[in-house]
Motif scaffolding. Structure first.
Motif, PDB file in Angstrom:
ATOM      1  N   VAL A 146      37.007  18.324 -21.347  1.00 20.49           N
ATOM      2  CA  VAL A 146      37.878  19.477 -21.560  1.00 20.49           C
ATOM      3  C   VAL A 146      37.011  20.596 -22.132  1.00 20.49           C
ATOM      4  O   VAL A 146      36.251  20.371 -23.080  1.00 20.49           O
ATOM      5  CB  VAL A 146      39.033  19.158 -22.526  1.00 20.49           C
ATOM      6  N   SER A 147      37.144  21.771 -21.540  1.00 19.94           N
ATOM      7  CA  SER A 147      36.355  22.929 -21.979  1.00 19.94           C
ATOM      8  C   SER A 147      37.250  24.131 -22.204  1.00 19.94           C
ATOM      9  O   SER A 147      38.273  24.287 -21.538  1.00 19.94           O
ATOM     10  CB  SER A 147      35.311  23.290 -20.915  1.00 19.94           C
ATOM     11  N   ASP A 148      36.822  24.986 -23.126  1.00 20.37           N
ATOM     12  CA  ASP A 148      37.439  26.286 -23.326  1.00 20.37           C
ATOM     13  C   ASP A 148      36.663  27.297 -22.486  1.00 20.37           C
ATOM     14  O   ASP A 148      35.426  27.241 -22.434  1.00 20.37           O
ATOM     15  CB  ASP A 148      37.355  26.709 -24.794  1.00 20.37           C
ATOM     16  N   ILE A 159      39.937  21.169 -17.483  1.00 23.85           N
ATOM     17  CA  ILE A 159      39.593  19.747 -17.565  1.00 23.85           C
ATOM     18  C   ILE A 159      38.888  19.373 -16.272  1.00 23.85           C
ATOM     19  O   ILE A 159      39.273  19.794 -15.182  1.00 23.85           O
ATOM     20  CB  ILE A 159      40.821  18.841 -17.816  1.00 23.85           C
ATOM     21  N   LEU A 218      42.179  26.585 -20.653  1.00 23.38           N
ATOM     22  CA  LEU A 218      41.515  25.293 -20.850  1.00 23.38           C
ATOM     23  C   LEU A 218      41.217  24.738 -19.468  1.00 23.38           C
ATOM     24  O   LEU A 218      42.034  24.867 -18.548  1.00 23.38           O
ATOM     25  CB  LEU A 218      42.419  24.301 -21.578  1.00 23.38           C
ATOM     26  N   LEU A 271      47.411  17.607 -23.869  1.00 28.20           N
ATOM     27  CA  LEU A 271      46.370  17.224 -22.924  1.00 28.20           C
ATOM     28  C   LEU A 271      45.529  16.082 -23.482  1.00 28.20           C
ATOM     29  O   LEU A 271      45.216  15.124 -22.771  1.00 28.20           O
ATOM     30  CB  LEU A 271      45.497  18.438 -22.590  1.00 28.20           C
ATOM     31  N   SER A 272      45.197  16.150 -24.759  1.00 27.92           N
ATOM     32  CA  SER A 272      44.420  15.068 -25.385  1.00 27.92           C
ATOM     33  C   SER A 272      45.183  13.754 -25.368  1.00 27.92           C
ATOM     34  O   SER A 272      44.596  12.687 -25.112  1.00 27.92           O
ATOM     35  CB  SER A 272      44.051  15.442 -26.820  1.00 27.92           C
ATOM     36  N   GLU A 297      37.759  16.003 -14.414  1.00 22.71           N
ATOM     37  CA  GLU A 297      37.946  14.551 -14.405  1.00 22.71           C
ATOM     38  C   GLU A 297      37.171  13.920 -13.253  1.00 22.71           C
ATOM     39  O   GLU A 297      37.121  14.482 -12.171  1.00 22.71           O
ATOM     40  CB  GLU A 297      39.419  14.200 -14.202  1.00 22.71           C
ATOM     41  N   ARG A 334      46.684  21.780 -26.040  1.00 19.85           N
ATOM     42  CA  ARG A 334      45.476  20.954 -26.200  1.00 19.85           C
ATOM     43  C   ARG A 334      45.840  19.563 -26.723  1.00 19.85           C
ATOM     44  O   ARG A 334      45.303  18.555 -26.275  1.00 19.85           O
ATOM     45  CB  ARG A 334      44.490  21.638 -27.150  1.00 19.85           C
TER      46      ARG A 334
END
Length: 110
Positions: free
Chosen positions: A44-46, A56, A54, A26-27, A58, A23
């Motif tokens: 970004v979601s769990d 993402i 995870l 990715l951040s 975009e 995470r």
């Protein structure tokens, strides 16, 4: 710049015990890519049912071809890709083209 938009929906399965480290990577990537001219947004979601996953989502100005030619080749992406081997088990990418939107007006498809 084209008026077209492309979206990437990318699912990552983190290696056991590596989700939070991934995470952070990715951040950091998102911080870098968010300054790109064609960047529109990233979420970004769990996955509530798959705790190691995870996702993402975009949105970019342009097409899949323009994204691959202009964004994927950025040096910071190459560094990120190398680090992924230690952090994820798998990744799946869906390329999407928005055609309708309600509510957020992130895309130009309304």
């Amino acid at each position: 710049m084209t008026n077209q938009q492309v979206q990437l929906n990318i699912r990552f399965k983190a290696k056991p015990g590596k989700k939070e480290e991934f995470r952070k990577e990715l951040s950091s990537l998102i911080e870098e890519m968010s300054s790109e001219k064609a960047f529109i947004s990233a979420i970004v979601s769990d996955d509530l049912d798959q705790p190691d996953d995870l996702i993402i989502y975009e949105t970019w100005q342009g097409t899949r071809d323009s994204w691959l030619a202009e964004e994927f080749i950025k040096p910071y992406r190459k560094d990120y890709e190398v680090r992924l081997d230690d952090l994820i088990l798998e990744r799946s990418v869906s390329w999407l083209q928005p055609n309708r939107e309600w509510g957020s007006h992130i895309t130009n498809a309304y």
